[in-house]
Design an enzyme around this catalytic site. Structure first.
Site, PDB file in Angstrom:
ATOM      1  N   ASP A 227       0.822  -1.206   0.000  1.00 50.20           N
ATOM      2  CA  ASP A 227       0.000   0.000   0.000  1.00 50.20           C
ATOM      3  C   ASP A 227       0.859   1.260   0.000  1.00 50.20           C
ATOM      4  OD1 ASP A 227      -2.648   1.346   0.422  1.00 50.20           O
ATOM      5  OD2 ASP A 227      -1.685   1.972   2.293  1.00 50.20           O
TER       6      ASP A 227
ATOM      7  N   GLU B 241       0.797  -0.645  -5.238  1.00 48.34           N
ATOM      8  CA  GLU B 241      -0.332   0.279  -5.345  1.00 48.34           C
ATOM      9  C   GLU B 241       0.260   1.678  -5.439  1.00 48.34           C
ATOM     10  OE1 GLU B 241      -3.405   3.115  -3.656  1.00 48.34           O
ATOM     11  OE2 GLU B 241      -1.545   2.473  -2.677  1.00 48.34           O
TER      12      GLU B 241
END
Length: 647
Positions: free
Chosen positions: A296, A338
């Site tokens: 992330d 991401e």
């Protein structure tokens, strides 16, 4: 370097005689592994990957006097994690090392959901495994199940512990059992590794807030505004409505770095203790049976004064170091980046030594752009110029995700086609929140500023395609978007619920802590009535589900849809997207054509002059006589199987 606290279950004491010399490190590791039945496999991987691990970490911490102790401790953690790794996972490690590009197979199709909203809890997800197999899934991404604050937790991305779950979902042992059940069903479990920040309720953050200097060094905490002010001269604001700048003030007057929300404290990777502690968490997650980690917010993990603190070289160094450690102690683990940033930056994270998988935010944004404009120019350009990837890597393509839709195309790409990026984004915002005449979309603005036209878009696929307002062409739009996504290469990822046409859920406004976050509109709970209708072709859910199941099954049976290779094919019709997937296993190429207009469109015979005269449409089953040109009904998708070398 401060040692990890006793409460950190991944911590090990540093050796009495730390060494940094690779040969000495290997010798120490050999003494640890002596006599253990799995020691040889660990040592073989260590010999292969230690040079890379040491090189990457030396770039960050090599100048420190305690670097040798840090490195020795890290290898001890890796060995301890390997000892705890289940035999079934060690067998998976060996298989994945033999076929590292397993994710490139055409039958690898993914689904993503929140466990509670899709199935109630982890037991409900386990009970849904037959349905996942029925749909054709081989990859399941569960949104973060980790313990987090309530009610404000950024959809689970404010993690308070990686060793405990949200109580309503189940326990860590439930998660371990679910991973095993999925693996036995041929489905890889995907979870998030939120390693840029923790929640303010994490044990480390609580200790830092209480004044513990060891844990205060895990974060970017400053006694006053002097350093924050210097940093913020070159930083952009991510959530300006929630808090200005990149820092939030603590009750005692100190300031902590919070890129996203006030309750998400950014970790300080300049401190090697942070890398070591988070490495322990990563290996713990891997040993639960997780096969893919969604890394992330990779763009934000390193901070440097005088820069935007995004996409810095050290962010890539950190990812490569984590990757090398995983090759040693959990080699089946694959990283997925991401990075919702400029396309030039997105591709920099995609490398087998860094993140073998990456979300493809450009394709996602341009699918919606093409649907709104009916013009394929930007998407055609992106597929031809920005789709190629290095060997051993793959895109994760998606129509939508749990997050909002932002228009991440490159302004310079748009300018080459005579499109002004800023003006075009405002048009797309107006179109998808029904502020543009004739729009079929019923999206919800996220972080809306009507005065400037700035916003991002929330909404389920069904609502954005017109199903919510009863548009008779909505089903065709939904299938077109998913059909292109399934054909372009890499791993297609469906947001579960879209396959049965779930609309926006306005009920989020009445849920504690969610009323101000419109992204919950497109995270609806599964409707059992719609789910039951999925096998009834007389219903809208049945039409969607049946068609998507057929596309997924066809994709799985078509070798050309494996891997990433894609060649642009110009239809010479501004409304018709075209590209070719090169043939494999003796079969011919597959030519994909997609009409993004509701009106019938023609592709002239001369466009096909270099191709065989006939092709079979894998979608409809019809034989198409290409020498006569091709007529495409509104929103028609065609997967044209061309004859192979012997055909």
């Amino acid at each position: 370097m401060p040692k990890a606290p006793a409460r950190d279950p991944g911590a090990l004491d540093a050796p009495a005689e730390p060494v940094d010399d690779p040969a000495a490190l290997l010798d120490r590791a050999a003494r640890r592994a002596a006599g253990h039945p799995d020691g040889a496999a660990f040592l073989a991987r260590l010999r292969r990957h230690l040079p890379r691990l040491r090189t990457e970490l030396a770039r960050l911490y090599g100048q420190r006097s305690d670097f040798a102790a840090f490195l020795d401790d890290l290898l001890a953690r890796a060995w301890a994690s390997w000892l705890e790794r289940a035999p079934a996972l060690k067998a998976l490690d060996a298989r994945r090392e033999a076929t590292p590009d397993w994710f490139a197979a055409p039958d690898v199709v993914g689904g993503v959901c929140y466990a509670d909203r899709h199935a109630g809890d982890l037991a409900g997800i386990a009970a849904a495994i037959p349905h996942f197999r029925e749909l054709g899934l081989r990859y399941l991404h569960l949104m973060p199940p980790w313990r987090c604050p309530e009610p404000h937790n950024d959809g689970g991305y404010a993690v308070s512990s990686y060793r405990a779950l949200q109580p309503a979902l189940g326990t860590i042992e439930d998660l371990r059992r679910l991973a095993q059940a999925l693996r036995e069903a041929g489905i890889s479990l995907v979870l998030d590794f939120v390693f840029n920040h923790t929640s303010d309720e994490h044990d480390w953050a609580r200790a830092a807030a209480a004044g513990d200097p060891v844990h205060a060094a895990y974060y970017h905490i400053h006694p006053d505004r002097r350093e924050p002010d210097r940093y913020e001269r070159t930083l952009r604001e991510i959530f300006p409505d929630e808090h200005p700048g990149a820092f939030s003030q603590l009750p005692d007057g100190r300031w902590v770095w919070t890129t996203f929300h006030r309750y998400q404290w950014d970790l300080n990777y300049a401190n090697p203790a942070v890398f070591a502690a988070m490495a322990g968490e990563m290996l713990f997650i891997a040993n639960l049976g997780v096969e893919v980690l969604r890394m992330d917010a990779v763009a934000f993990i390193w901070k440097q004064l005088g820069t935007a603190c995004e996409n810095l070289p050290e962010a890539h160094t950190l990812l490569r170091a984590y990757n090398a450690l995983a090759r040693i102690a959990a080699p089946a683990l694959v990283f997925k980046s991401e990075a919702i940033v400029h396309p030039d930056e997105v591709v920099k994270y995609i490398d087998p030594a860094e993140c073998a998988l990456s979300y493809n935010p450009l394709q996602m944004a341009l699918l919606w752009n093409t649907l709104a404009t009916r013009e394929v120019n930007l998407l055609q350009q992106a597929l031809e110029e920005r789709q190629a990837l290095p060997p051993g890597t793959a895109w994760v393509n998606y129509v939508r995700s749990h997050d909002d839709i932002g228009w991440t195309f490159a302004d310079e790409d748009a300018a080459r086609l005579g499109i002004h990026g800023g003006d075009h984004r405002q048009f797309l915002n107006r179109f998808y929140v029904a502020r543009f005449p004739g729009s079929f979309a019923r999206g919800v603005p996220f972080q809306d500023n009507p005065a400037t036209g700035d916003c991002r878009i929330s909404g389920t696929c069904a609502s954005l395609c017109g199903l919510e307002q009863g548009d008779p062409l909505a089903v065709e739009r939904i299938l077109l978007l998913h059909g292109v996504m399934l054909a372009t290469g890499g791993i297609p990822l469906l947001y579960l619920g879209d396959e049965i046409g779930m609309p926006n859920d306005a009920g989020y406004r009445d849920e504690p802590g969610r009323a101000d976050d419109s992204r919950w509109a497109h995270r609806p709970r599964r409707d059992p009535v719609r789910h039951a209708q999925r096998l009834d072709p007389s219903t809208v859910p049945g039409r969607l589900y049946g068609a998507l199941r057929a596309l997924i099954a066809t994709r799985a049976a078509t070798p050309a849809f494996g891997g990433n290779r894609l060649v642009g094919f110009r239809s010479h019709n501004p409304h018709v997207l075209g590209f070719t997937r090169p043939g494999a296993d003796g079969r011919g190429d597959v030519l994909v054509l997609a009409n993004f207009s509701e009106q019938p469109q023609s592709v002239a015979a001369e466009v096909f002059s270099a191709l065989p005269p006939d092709a079979t449409d894998l979608v409809s089953g019809r034989t198409e006589r290409l020498r006569q040109g091709l007529q495409l009904a509104g929103y028609r998708l065609a997967w044209l199987q061309l004859p192979g070398p012997s055909g």
